[in-house]
Design a protein around this motif. Structure first.
Motif, mmCIF file in Angstrom:
data_model
loop_
_atom_site.group_PDB
_atom_site.id
_atom_site.type_symbol
_atom_site.label_atom_id
_atom_site.label_comp_id
_atom_site.label_asym_id
_atom_site.label_seq_id
_atom_site.Cartn_x
_atom_site.Cartn_y
_atom_site.Cartn_z
ATOM 1 N N SER A 109 29.256 41.221 42.421
ATOM 2 C CA SER A 109 30.557 40.784 41.957
ATOM 3 C C SER A 109 31.652 41.625 42.606
ATOM 4 O O SER A 109 31.422 42.746 43.030
ATOM 5 C CB SER A 109 30.645 40.876 40.431
ATOM 6 O OG SER A 109 30.455 42.206 40.010
ATOM 7 N N ILE A 110 32.825 41.035 42.671
ATOM 8 C CA ILE A 110 34.017 41.692 43.200
ATOM 9 C C ILE A 110 35.079 41.571 42.125
ATOM 10 O O ILE A 110 35.355 40.470 41.647
ATOM 11 C CB ILE A 110 34.511 41.021 44.499
ATOM 12 C CG1 ILE A 110 33.420 41.062 45.577
ATOM 13 C CG2 ILE A 110 35.796 41.677 44.985
ATOM 14 C CD1 ILE A 110 33.729 40.201 46.787
ATOM 15 N N ALA A 111 35.675 42.685 41.735
ATOM 16 C CA ALA A 111 36.700 42.675 40.695
ATOM 17 C C ALA A 111 38.001 43.228 41.248
ATOM 18 O O ALA A 111 38.006 44.233 41.964
ATOM 19 C CB ALA A 111 36.247 43.486 39.491
ATOM 20 N N VAL A 112 39.107 42.556 40.921
ATOM 21 C CA VAL A 112 40.431 42.962 41.379
ATOM 22 C C VAL A 112 41.319 43.189 40.170
ATOM 23 O O VAL A 112 41.377 42.345 39.269
ATOM 24 C CB VAL A 112 41.063 41.869 42.282
ATOM 25 C CG1 VAL A 112 42.463 42.270 42.716
ATOM 26 C CG2 VAL A 112 40.178 41.587 43.488
ATOM 27 N N THR A 113 42.004 44.327 40.156
ATOM 28 C CA THR A 113 42.987 44.594 39.121
ATOM 29 C C THR A 113 44.181 45.298 39.748
ATOM 30 O O THR A 113 44.156 45.689 40.901
ATOM 31 C CB THR A 113 42.392 45.406 37.947
ATOM 32 O OG1 THR A 113 43.296 45.349 36.848
ATOM 33 C CG2 THR A 113 42.122 46.850 38.338
ATOM 34 N N GLY A 114 45.211 45.447 38.963
ATOM 35 C CA GLY A 114 46.459 46.077 39.390
ATOM 36 C C GLY A 114 47.573 45.463 38.583
ATOM 37 O O GLY A 114 47.383 44.462 37.893
ATOM 38 N N THR A 115 48.733 46.061 38.645
ATOM 39 C CA THR A 115 49.867 45.516 37.897
ATOM 40 C C THR A 115 50.376 44.237 38.552
ATOM 41 O O THR A 115 50.642 43.248 37.882
ATOM 42 C CB THR A 115 51.006 46.559 37.802
ATOM 43 O OG1 THR A 115 50.470 47.756 37.233
ATOM 44 C CG2 THR A 115 52.136 46.054 36.937
ATOM 45 N N ASN A 116 50.490 44.246 39.874
ATOM 46 C CA ASN A 116 50.992 43.088 40.613
ATOM 47 C C ASN A 116 50.054 42.763 41.770
ATOM 48 O O ASN A 116 49.389 43.635 42.299
ATOM 49 C CB ASN A 116 52.383 43.369 41.184
ATOM 50 C CG ASN A 116 53.384 43.742 40.126
ATOM 51 O OD1 ASN A 116 53.742 44.901 39.992
ATOM 52 N ND2 ASN A 116 53.830 42.768 39.360
#
Length: 171
Positions: A1-8
């Motif tokens: 799996s690949i997960a992406v997070t961040g405010t923008n």
């Protein structure tokens, strides 16, 4: 799996990763951008590409993606998290993987941008015809390109996919 997070930039980054990988891998978009992962998860061999918010991440204990991307952290959601430290801890609650630093200015970073090129030990990629030269978009694009390189997508294919990527209109 690949997960992406961040405010923008999460949605743009996830869509660009999908665009770069979709000709080579079977991908399910999950989380904020697609279906809940438990609705699509099965034993089929494919990539689960997740857009994840701090709300989802703060309670995770066993999920460890193969590739985790933390785009940026800016003051947000403090009504829920109360402090920036809590917000940062929620965003960081995703992976203990090896970290690859990216920069638009520091040539000592593991991946850096200079004069229309991204340089890294994984490969050098031209950004000459990318969809945007906005600073935030460049960071998102660098992250997506690194995922492509780490996933054995050729530099030529990555450059082609960046050229025909259309940024979501609502971003």
């Amino acid at each position: 799996s690949i997960a992406v997070t961040g405010t923008n930039g999460k949605t743009t980054c996830v869509l660009l990763i999908n665009h770069i990988l979709k000709n080579t891998y079977k991908i399910d978009l999950c989380g904020n951008i697609g279906y809940p992962i438990f609705n699509v998860f099965n034993n089929e061999r494919k990539i689960y590409l997740l857009e994840m918010s701090s709300f989802e991440l703060e309670s995770i204990s066993t999920f460890k993606p193969r590739i985790a991307i933390l785009l940026n952290i800016k003051e947000a959601h403090l009504d829920h998290h109360k402090t920036m430290e809590n917000y940062i801890n929620a965003k960081a609650n995703k992976s203990h993987a090896i970290k690859i630093g990216i920069s638009l200015h520091d040539e000592k970073a593991e991946a850096y941008y200079k004069e229309g090129m991204m340089y890294s030990k994984y490969g050098n990629v031209s950004f000459e015809k990318t969809f945007s030269d906005l600073e935030g978009d460049l960071y998102d694009t660098m992250a997506a390109v690194l995922v492509g390189l780490l996933s054995n997508i050729s530099i030529k294919e990555i450059e082609t996919r960046m050229q025909d990527f259309k940024k979501p209109l609502y971003r």
